[in-house]
Every structure is written in C-alpha cells, then in structure tokens.
Scaffold this motif. Structure first.
Motif, PDB file in Angstrom:
ATOM      1  N   GLY A  19      72.215 128.142  19.930  1.00 44.72           N
ATOM      2  CA  GLY A  19      70.132 127.959  19.927  1.00 44.72           C
ATOM      3  C   GLY A  19      69.383 128.313  20.630  1.00 44.72           C
ATOM      4  O   GLY A  19      68.364 128.363  21.307  1.00 44.72           O
ATOM      5  N   MET A  20      69.598 127.073  20.928  1.00 43.12           N
ATOM      6  CA  MET A  20      68.656 126.109  22.677  1.00 43.12           C
ATOM      7  C   MET A  20      68.504 127.239  23.170  1.00 43.12           C
ATOM      8  O   MET A  20      67.391 127.793  23.753  1.00 43.12           O
ATOM      9  CB  MET A  20      69.357 124.795  22.679  1.00 43.12           C
ATOM     10  CG  MET A  20      67.651 124.769  24.279  1.00 43.12           C
ATOM     11  SD  MET A  20      66.881 124.399  23.196  1.00 43.12           S
ATOM     12  CE  MET A  20      65.982 123.196  24.561  1.00 43.12           C
ATOM     13  N   SER A  21      69.758 128.462  24.205  1.00 42.48           N
ATOM     14  CA  SER A  21      69.434 128.902  24.897  1.00 42.48           C
ATOM     15  C   SER A  21      68.691 130.100  24.037  1.00 42.48           C
ATOM     16  O   SER A  21      68.290 130.720  25.146  1.00 42.48           O
ATOM     17  CB  SER A  21      70.853 129.272  25.637  1.00 42.48           C
ATOM     18  OG  SER A  21      71.043 130.309  26.563  1.00 42.48           O
ATOM     19  N   ALA A  22      69.376 130.633  23.540  1.00 41.93           N
ATOM     20  CA  ALA A  22      68.693 131.704  23.166  1.00 41.93           C
ATOM     21  C   ALA A  22      67.194 131.700  22.743  1.00 41.93           C
ATOM     22  O   ALA A  22      66.621 132.285  22.685  1.00 41.93           O
ATOM     23  CB  ALA A  22      68.902 132.306  21.533  1.00 41.93           C
ATOM     24  N   TYR A  23      66.742 130.390  21.661  1.00 37.71           N
ATOM     25  CA  TYR A  23      64.976 130.597  22.267  1.00 37.71           C
ATOM     26  C   TYR A  23      64.538 129.914  23.871  1.00 37.71           C
ATOM     27  O   TYR A  23      63.320 131.276  23.954  1.00 37.71           O
ATOM     28  CB  TYR A  23      64.876 129.050  21.810  1.00 37.71           C
ATOM     29  CG  TYR A  23      64.605 129.277  19.987  1.00 37.71           C
ATOM     30  CD1 TYR A  23      63.739 129.740  19.242  1.00 37.71           C
ATOM     31  CD2 TYR A  23      65.893 128.801  18.804  1.00 37.71           C
ATOM     32  CE1 TYR A  23      62.968 130.191  17.778  1.00 37.71           C
ATOM     33  CE2 TYR A  23      65.292 128.556  17.428  1.00 37.71           C
ATOM     34  CZ  TYR A  23      64.460 129.592  17.261  1.00 37.71           C
ATOM     35  OH  TYR A  23      64.619 129.669  16.039  1.00 37.71           O
ATOM     36  N   THR A  24      65.225 129.196  24.654  1.00 33.94           N
ATOM     37  CA  THR A  24      65.203 129.226  26.086  1.00 33.94           C
ATOM     38  C   THR A  24      64.595 130.579  26.267  1.00 33.94           C
ATOM     39  O   THR A  24      63.707 130.672  26.942  1.00 33.94           O
ATOM     40  CB  THR A  24      65.525 127.776  26.440  1.00 33.94           C
ATOM     41  OG1 THR A  24      65.383 126.820  25.975  1.00 33.94           O
ATOM     42  CG2 THR A  24      65.584 127.894  28.159  1.00 33.94           C
ATOM     43  N   THR A  25      65.333 131.612  26.678  1.00 33.18           N
ATOM     44  CA  THR A  25      65.621 133.005  26.908  1.00 33.18           C
ATOM     45  C   THR A  25      64.677 133.692  26.550  1.00 33.18           C
ATOM     46  O   THR A  25      64.046 134.305  27.302  1.00 33.18           O
ATOM     47  CB  THR A  25      66.923 133.406  26.665  1.00 33.18           C
ATOM     48  OG1 THR A  25      68.894 132.407  26.950  1.00 33.18           O
ATOM     49  CG2 THR A  25      66.671 134.695  27.206  1.00 33.18           C
ATOM     50  N   GLY A  26      64.652 134.228  24.906  1.00 37.12           N
ATOM     51  CA  GLY A  26      63.311 134.882  24.458  1.00 37.12           C
ATOM     52  C   GLY A  26      61.790 134.032  25.521  1.00 37.12           C
ATOM     53  O   GLY A  26      61.368 134.872  25.327  1.00 37.12           O
ATOM     54  N   TYR A  27      61.695 132.375  24.860  1.00 37.78           N
ATOM     55  CA  TYR A  27      60.722 131.662  25.726  1.00 37.78           C
ATOM     56  C   TYR A  27      60.623 132.527  27.302  1.00 37.78           C
ATOM     57  O   TYR A  27      58.656 132.561  27.511  1.00 37.78           O
ATOM     58  CB  TYR A  27      60.609 130.779  25.910  1.00 37.78           C
ATOM     59  CG  TYR A  27      58.930 130.339  25.353  1.00 37.78           C
ATOM     60  CD1 TYR A  27      58.353 129.988  24.743  1.00 37.78           C
ATOM     61  CD2 TYR A  27      58.666 129.328  26.890  1.00 37.78           C
ATOM     62  CE1 TYR A  27      56.902 129.400  24.938  1.00 37.78           C
ATOM     63  CE2 TYR A  27      57.268 128.759  27.215  1.00 37.78           C
ATOM     64  CZ  TYR A  27      56.569 129.078  25.987  1.00 37.78           C
ATOM     65  OH  TYR A  27      55.399 128.298  26.789  1.00 37.78           O
ATOM     66  N   ILE A  28      61.627 132.207  28.218  1.00 43.37           N
ATOM     67  CA  ILE A  28      61.285 132.499  29.231  1.00 43.37           C
ATOM     68  C   ILE A  28      60.985 134.251  29.140  1.00 43.37           C
ATOM     69  O   ILE A  28      59.571 134.652  30.266  1.00 43.37           O
ATOM     70  CB  ILE A  28      62.364 132.259  30.303  1.00 43.37           C
ATOM     71  CG1 ILE A  28      62.612 130.718  30.216  1.00 43.37           C
ATOM     72  CG2 ILE A  28      62.237 132.937  31.495  1.00 43.37           C
ATOM     73  CD1 ILE A  28      63.369 130.467  30.941  1.00 43.37           C
TER      74      ILE A  28
END
Length: 339
Positions: A83-92
């Motif tokens: 989930g952390m990667s999913a949000y970070t990827t989406g934000y970037i």
C-alpha cells in the motif's frame, strides 16, 4: 581461515534442505522458459487487466514467501509495503508526470525505507509476536493514510494515476500494451527474489529458518540477516504494489487493509511455501476464481476462497506447487529403483 570455511560448509549443509536446491539445472531452465512463454501469452487469453493482477499478486506472494518460506517469518502486515508503494507511486506519477517506471521504483524505495524501522523492531520477536508487530505497523499506516486525505484522498483514494510512458499512446491508453510495458518490473522483482535465495546469503537464511540458535553460534548476526531480507522483501512487495496501482489507475485504503495481508498469505500457502514458483500459481488460481465469481454476480467470494484454503491446508500441506513437485520426485525415485 579454515574455521571460517568449515562454518560456511555447515551453513550450506543446513541450507541444503531448501526445496529450490534439489531442482535439476536443466529442469529449472526448462521451467523458466515455459513460465516466460506463459507470461508472454497470458494477455492473449485473459483480459489484460486481470492478467496484470495475476502478475502483481504473484510477485507480492513471492515477497511474502521470501520471509515465510526461506526465513521462517510470517508477516501479517505486508500490505503496509504494498500500500505504501501504491500511494507513493500514484503521488509521484500524478504530481511529477514522470514515466511510470520512475514512479514505481520510487514507490519501491519508499516501501524499503519504512521497512527499516519496522523490521528493526519486528525481528526481535518470533512466531505470532513477529506477525502481530507487522500487523500493528500496517494498521498504523492505514490510519495515517485515512487521516491524510489531502495527499491520499482518504476514503475516496488517490484517483487518476496516469500510465505515463514516454508519450507512447498505446501503452498509456491500452491495457494490452501496458501489460508488456510493465512486465520488466515484475520480472525484475522475481529475479531479485531468485538471486537472493540462490546466493550464499540465501543459504544463511535457510540455516536461520531451520536452526537460528546454531546459525548464531556459527557467528552469523541473525537479527541483521532478518532485517536485510525483510527490507528486500518490502522492496519486492513495493514493486508489485506500484505496478498494481498504475494498472488500476488508483490507490485506495484497501491496499493497506489487513485483509490484503491475509489474502497474500493465503495465496502463498495455496501455491506452496518455500518454492517461489508457488506464489504466481496461487495468485493465478485466486485472481481468476475471484474474477469468475464476480462476473457471475456471486457475492460470497470469501466463502469459496476460504473453503479452498482450508482444503489445501488439510489435504495438501505443501501447497499446489509443493505437492506436484513432491509427487514428481517420488515417481522419479520409484522409476529409478525399478530400473
């Protein structure tokens, strides 16, 4: 020097019980080629987004198996890294407008960063206590993501994640071409996992899994090795979570929920613990089953998947891949004795 070589030999002997060590090199090469052909042909026979889900969940299961099957650590909070990667990827991807490769790699790095303090505290415990610590961290991130609605979108999630890929319209708009564009990231994660368990580092992990007290007596820093594999596993889970969020175009609180951690553990056990091959196989079974049941309008999907999980645990203790591999080994041994 001779004492150090003796210690290494002992660790290799302890690690020789790992299921991956008994595979014939030619058979392994044939299986890799067959798996690659299946992966390349998958979107031709399955709806491409579903095929991408199989690969993402399969890589996620591989990351869990790296801990559970090869180190003996059961994580009930691996959704934190997914989930952390999913949000970070989406934000970037939404804020910087960079190709999704960069965004996914950034998400994987973020997952590894949060895995350092998590692993540092979690590896000091074993068994159910380790699982509970990881679960607590995942739930903490779930609460933070829910409260930080200005960044994560809260209950609505982070929507409109673009598939930016160097201006190539086919990849950015067609899920079929996106599948092949994202495939190298999945293969990268699988290669990292395979290289980890096939190295001397992986042999030490197997020794820690089988007898941590003996590994510690031989001079290996057990906690440090556990933290290292925990961070590697988090990075692989981050690759999978980043690809998953870009494929769907959004990241939601569901990616951090405890149900996600439970689902990936189910997939890992279903496919076969300690094999690496079992993760993608279990993911294919679960994702395809859920897709078919959802398409038919059936609402009790959890009842079916839970029942299958119970049957596998009771009847096939080694999972699908482990059971098949064990059966093939027995048949070959019987054939050799008869010859």
């Amino acid at each position: 020097m001779s004492a150090q070589l003796t210690d290494t030999a002992r660790v290799q002997t302890a690690a020789s019980s790992g299921p991956e060590r008994r595979v014939n090199p030619f058979l392994r090469a044939g299986l890799l080629l067959l798996a690659l052909l299946v992966v390349l042909a998958l979107p031709w026979y399955i709806y491409p987004p579903v095929a991408m889900d199989i690969l993402a969940w399969g890589l996620f299961a591989i990351s869990v198996d790296l801990l559970l099957g090869f180190t003996g650590l059961l994580s009930f909070g691996h959704a934190a890294f997914w989930g952390m990667s999913a949000y970070t990827t989406g934000y970037i991807a939404t804020q910087a407008g960079v190709p999704f490769y960069v965004a996914v790699l950034g998400g994987a790095v973020a997952a590894m960063v949060i895995a350092v303090p998590t692993g540092y505290l979690a590896v000091r415990r074993t068994g159910i206590y380790f699982a509970m610590v990881t679960l607590a961290f995942a739930q903490m991130l779930y609460f933070i993501a829910n409260q930080a609605s200005a960044i994560t979108g809260g209950e609505n999630g982070l929507q409109g994640i673009p598939k930016t890929f160097f201006g190539i319209d086919q990849v950015e708009t067609d899920s079929f071409y996106f599948y092949y564009a994202a495939l190298p990231l999945i293969l990268l994660g699988a290669f990292i996992a395979w290289r980890t368990v096939s190295s001397p580092f992986g042999r030490v992990l197997l020794a820690i899994r089988d007898n941590p007290a003996r590994a510690r007596a031989l001079g290996y820093d057990v906690e440090r090795y556990k933290i290292m594999v925990f961070v590697i596993s988090a990075g692989i889970a981050g690759l999978a979570g980043g690809v998953f969020s870009v494929s769907h175009g959004f990241a939601s609180l569901q990616e951090l929920a405890w149900q996600t951690s439970g689902k990936v553990v189910l997939i890992t056990v279903l496919g076969g613990i300690g094999t690496l091959w079992g993760g993608p196989l279990g993911a294919a079974v679960v994702v395809l089953l859920e897709d078919q049941l959802a398409s038919s309008g059936f609402e009790g999907i959890g009842i079916i998947t839970g029942s299958i999980f119970i049957l596998i645990v009771l009847l096939f203790r080694k999972g699908i891949w482990g059971t098949v591999a064990d059966l093939v080994t027995r048949l070959r041994s019987r054939g050799g004795r008869n010859a």
